[in-house]
Write an enzyme that holds these catalytic residues in place. Structure first.
Site, mmCIF file in Angstrom:
data_model
loop_
_atom_site.group_PDB
_atom_site.id
_atom_site.type_symbol
_atom_site.label_atom_id
_atom_site.label_comp_id
_atom_site.label_asym_id
_atom_site.label_seq_id
_atom_site.Cartn_x
_atom_site.Cartn_y
_atom_site.Cartn_z
ATOM 1 N N HIS A 144 50.463 -90.562 16.342
ATOM 2 C CA HIS A 144 49.811 -91.610 16.823
ATOM 3 C C HIS A 144 50.870 -92.795 17.249
ATOM 4 O O HIS A 144 50.675 -93.530 18.177
ATOM 5 C CB HIS A 144 49.094 -92.314 16.254
ATOM 6 C CG HIS A 144 47.720 -91.702 15.728
ATOM 7 N ND1 HIS A 144 46.887 -91.121 16.680
ATOM 8 C CD2 HIS A 144 46.994 -91.264 14.705
ATOM 9 C CE1 HIS A 144 45.801 -90.643 16.329
ATOM 10 N NE2 HIS A 144 45.866 -90.596 14.745
ATOM 11 N N ASP A 177 45.520 -82.023 14.149
ATOM 12 C CA ASP A 177 44.881 -83.021 13.397
ATOM 13 C C ASP A 177 43.648 -83.451 14.163
ATOM 14 O O ASP A 177 43.395 -83.183 15.646
ATOM 15 C CB ASP A 177 45.773 -84.270 13.587
ATOM 16 C CG ASP A 177 45.483 -85.482 12.743
ATOM 17 O OD1 ASP A 177 45.952 -85.732 11.860
ATOM 18 O OD2 ASP A 177 44.450 -86.296 13.312
ATOM 19 N N HIS A 213 42.551 -86.295 15.106
ATOM 20 C CA HIS A 213 42.389 -87.144 16.109
ATOM 21 C C HIS A 213 43.580 -86.647 17.158
ATOM 22 O O HIS A 213 44.623 -86.098 17.090
ATOM 23 C CB HIS A 213 43.299 -88.470 15.392
ATOM 24 C CG HIS A 213 42.400 -88.941 14.164
ATOM 25 N ND1 HIS A 213 42.775 -88.674 12.964
ATOM 26 C CD2 HIS A 213 41.285 -89.652 14.226
ATOM 27 C CE1 HIS A 213 41.909 -89.087 11.992
ATOM 28 N NE2 HIS A 213 40.953 -89.729 12.716
ATOM 29 N N ASP A 267 42.873 -83.240 8.713
ATOM 30 C CA ASP A 267 41.581 -84.035 8.751
ATOM 31 C C ASP A 267 40.335 -83.425 9.436
ATOM 32 O O ASP A 267 39.206 -84.078 9.442
ATOM 33 C CB ASP A 267 41.751 -85.338 9.049
ATOM 34 C CG ASP A 267 42.754 -85.753 10.099
ATOM 35 O OD1 ASP A 267 42.994 -84.659 10.943
ATOM 36 O OD2 ASP A 267 43.385 -86.851 10.508
HETATM 37 C C1 X5A Z 1 47.081 -89.551 11.219
HETATM 38 C C2 X5A Z 1 45.855 -89.952 11.320
HETATM 39 C C3 X5A Z 1 44.160 -91.618 11.384
HETATM 40 C C4 X5A Z 1 44.014 -93.068 11.831
HETATM 41 C C5 X5A Z 1 42.537 -93.388 11.661
HETATM 42 C C6 X5A Z 1 42.319 -94.928 12.052
HETATM 43 N N1 X5A Z 1 45.356 -91.167 11.607
HETATM 44 N N2 X5A Z 1 41.159 -95.235 11.761
HETATM 45 O O1 X5A Z 1 45.192 -88.957 10.952
HETATM 46 ZN ZN ZN Z 2 44.161 -87.662 12.055
#
Ligand code: X5A
Ligand code: ZN
Length: 675
Positions: free
Chosen positions: A164, A204, A206, A297
């Site tokens: 991110h 991931d 996200h 995740d």
């Molecule tokens: C690297 C990662 C997740 C951020 C979530 C914030 N970040 N709510 O999994």
């Molecule tokens: Zn993530």
């Protein structure tokens, strides 16, 4: 299920198994010093206690410990962390951002909190600077070794994560973009290594917004991200993760986003994306090395992701990538917040990298309908950049969808009495529409095979469909609605995975109950269908001191084969029967039969229990050697979960065999007595 996983399992196995793959593992305890200062508050002010931050030091400790206790780490080349140099961070981040991270650990707590609040989902403490430098430097370290050929592949167990983090800001638990830095390092600083094209796979849950931006116009880097999007509402939000974001300038077509529409995507969804997007594009791109932004995740059990990828799913995904770039793969940890899930998933991946055993396992479900919609949309968006994406996917492939039908189980007594009409007409039609014959499944082992396979398949099915047997159920299948999932497909309450069902979906012709002199017990700690807790087994040897209740379903031998396959959650393609006429004839004398093609399943031992009205009674359980294994305590007996035990009790009560109290004590007895 035949279409995924099964046929490619040996494709990338080292041809000579004595030739060891060198797999790097990098870890450094100093990366545990970065943690959320709020997690210490309960010690100071107990009333201020809140949920600990999910991105915690125990994440990498859990992985590290698991790899050691399982003996996997000992088979790898273990390396110590290394700090990144500023000039390498500068390849992707601004000087301003570098100064922020460099100085944040030497300022005051208050100042750190102020700084962190300027960003989205970020915390800082005294250990943040060092951890960030180690995470980025460690990924460079292993990437360099893999590129040089000193290692075949590697896994960097690092934190904080990176994908991110953008050019000028930390974000979403990420400080430096570890994978992006290593990518630019190989391309810009090490021309000597001959790495000209890099594929980044970001699995991931996200979207990897930071990485996407850093290579937006760069055709040397193909960025592929599969993530939850939920119409732009899932973190990091906005439309960066949309499938229309394909890159710009020379880099147009080199950014591929696969945005899930909703939660609960699992192995079947990810593997459909692999088979119909990532793998064909990777072939066309021809990477010199692959970097994986390996967040876990999307794993089953993750508190943030809501997806359902199993360790086996990750293993198959990784295995399919191993055929590219001569196996040069560098994995870097990103997210993943369930300690057990991430440890098991990483372990499964490293076993793949070591290539010491083939990837064998289960796929019980089809992809969601939405998954095909997303795949089609991505293919269309990118069809002018990648020749392979221009072809239309055959209807035959996209019609394989998860039924996702909730068979409503009535708890009333008339479930059994009303039996022939229990499943509503509509449901039956739905099932007919979504379930395809096994013989229609795509088989990847060469042209011409598919049609031939379906002929063979139809031959054995026609023959075995004329023979009736009693299938004797002692576990959750004693409950009729649950057993019907194996026939009609679908899932009942408490089941975590839907079943495909049998090709012939006709209901059992008759149902009877009988007791047998066999010991019932519960073992295994976790199953894909029921989650944590033991499941029922019948001791393969008879014992006149024992009495087990079994529900007998009169079905065809063809259906029995489909049940046997599902009960062993096998990817066996059913071109041939698991248990044929000859096996049926010989089992009367030999009493048991091991179904070799599904011998990795826990129920591949077919038992002959006698005859009823001249029809043979068959059941399926574990092998005798498994019983010894359970007795030894290595994989001990295990109490069934409440939901699972309840399903058995309901089955016995609805079958009018026992009262609720009797059924409860019957199950308890089976649980508590040692083998
Ligand atoms: C690297 C990662 C997740 C951020 C979530 C914030 N970040 N709510 O999994
Ligand atoms: Zn993530």
């Amino acid at each position: 299920m035949a279409s995924y996983g099964f046929n490619d399992q040996y494709s990338s196995m080292a041809s000579d198994s004595s030739e060891r793959r060198r797999v790097g593992l990098i870890y450094d305890e100093r990366m545990c010093l970065h943690s959320d200062p709020n997690d210490l508050l309960p010690l100071v002010k107990p009333d201020k206690a809140r949920e600990p931050h999910p991105e915690c030091p125990d994440r990498i400790r859990a992985i590290w410990n698991k790899l050691h206790s399982s003996g996997i780490a000992q088979r790898c080349v273990v390396m110590e962390g290394k700090e990144v140099e500023d000039k390498h961070i500068e390849l992707v981040h601004t000087k301003k951002h570098i100064n922020l991270i460099k100085n944040v650990s030497s300022t005051t707590n208050l100042r750190r909190e102020e700084l962190a609040n300027k960003y989205s989902s970020i915390y800082f403490n005294e250990g943040s600077t060092e951890a960030a430098y180690l995470a980025a430097g460690s990924v460079i370290e292993v990437a360099e070794k893999v590129a040089e050929g000193e290692l075949d592949s590697a896994f960097a167990i690092v934190r904080p994560p990176g994908h991110h983090a953008e050019e000028n800001q930390p974000m979403g638990f990420c400080l430096y973009n570890n994978v992006a830095i290593a990518t630019r390092y190989l391309l810009d600083n090490r021309p000597d290594l001959g790495i000209k094209k890099i594929l980044i796979v970001d699995w991931d849950v996200h979207h990897g917004n930071g990485t996407q931006k850093m290579f937006w116009k760069d055709p040397r880097v193909l960025f592929f991200s599969v993530h939850r999007y939920d119409s732009g509402t899932f973190y990091p939000g906005g439309d960066d993760g949309s499938h229309v974001m394909t890159g710009d300038g020379l880099g147009k077509g080199y950014n591929i986003n696969v945005p899930w529409e909703h939660d609960r995507c699992g192995d079947a969804d990810y593997l459909a994306v692999w088979d119909h997007l990532l793998i064909p594009v990777a072939k066309e791109f021809g990477p010199d090395i692959i970097l994986i932004s390996a967040g876990f995740d999307a794993a089953i059990g993750d508190p943030l992701g809501g997806c359902r990828v199993s360790p086996y799913g990750y293993a198959v995904m990784l295995n399919k990538l191993l055929v590219f770039a001569r196996g040069k793969i560098v994995m870097a940890l990103e997210g993943g917040y369930n300690l057990d899930s991430i440890a098991n998933s990483v372990q499964a991946c490293i076993e793949v990298l070591l290539q010491q055993k083939p990837v064998i396992g289960t796929l019980e479900a089809y992809p969601f309908e939405s998954t095909w919609r997303v795949i089609q949309a991505v293919r269309k968006e990118l069809s002018s950049f990648w020749k392979t994406l221009a072809e239309r996917l055959p209807e035959k492939v996209t019609s394989m969808r998860t039924p996702f039908i909730q068979v409503v189980s009535s708890d009333s007594e008339d479930e059994y009495d009303n039996f022939p009409n229990r499943v509503s007409q509509d449901l039956e039609k739905d099932i007919d529409n979504v379930i395809q014959p096994f013989s229609d499944l795509k088989v990847n082992d060469g042209p011409g095979i598919t049609s031939q396979a379906s002929i063979i398949s139809h031959t054995w099915r026609a023959e075995l469909s004329k023979i009736d047997i009693w299938y004797a159920a002692f576990g959750s299948n004693m409950k009729l609605s649950r057993f019907l999932c194996y026939i009609a497909g679908g899932q009942v309450e408490s089941m975590r995975k839907p079943c495909i069902g049998s090709l012939d979906k006709s209901k059992p012709k008759e149902i009877k109950w009988e007791t047998f002199p066999h010991r019932l017990f519960f073992a295994r700690e976790h199953t894909a269908t029921w989650g944590p807790g033991g499941v029922a087994f019948l001791h393969p040897e008879s014992n006149s001191d024992e009495k087990a209740y079994l529900c007998l379903y009169r079905i065809t031998l063809e259906q029995f084969n489909d049940v046997l396959c599902q009960e062993n959650s096998s990817s066996f393609d059913m071109k041939y029967p698991l248990f044929d006429m000859t096996d049926l004839q010989s089992i009367e004398n030999r009493k048991s039969f091991s179904a070799e093609a599904v011998k990795n399943g826990w129920y591949h031992n077919v038992l002959y229990l006698g005859k009823e009205n001249g029809i043979p009674i068959l059941t399926m359980t574990c092998q005798l050697s498994d019983v010894d294994y359970f007795k030894s305590g290595k994989a001990s007996m295990c109490k069934p979960s409440k939901e699972y035990a309840n399903t058995l009790i309901r089955g016995l009560v609805e079958g009018k065999q026992l009262t609720e109290e009797e059924a409860t004590s019957y199950i308890q007895q089976a649980t508590n007595r040692p083998l």
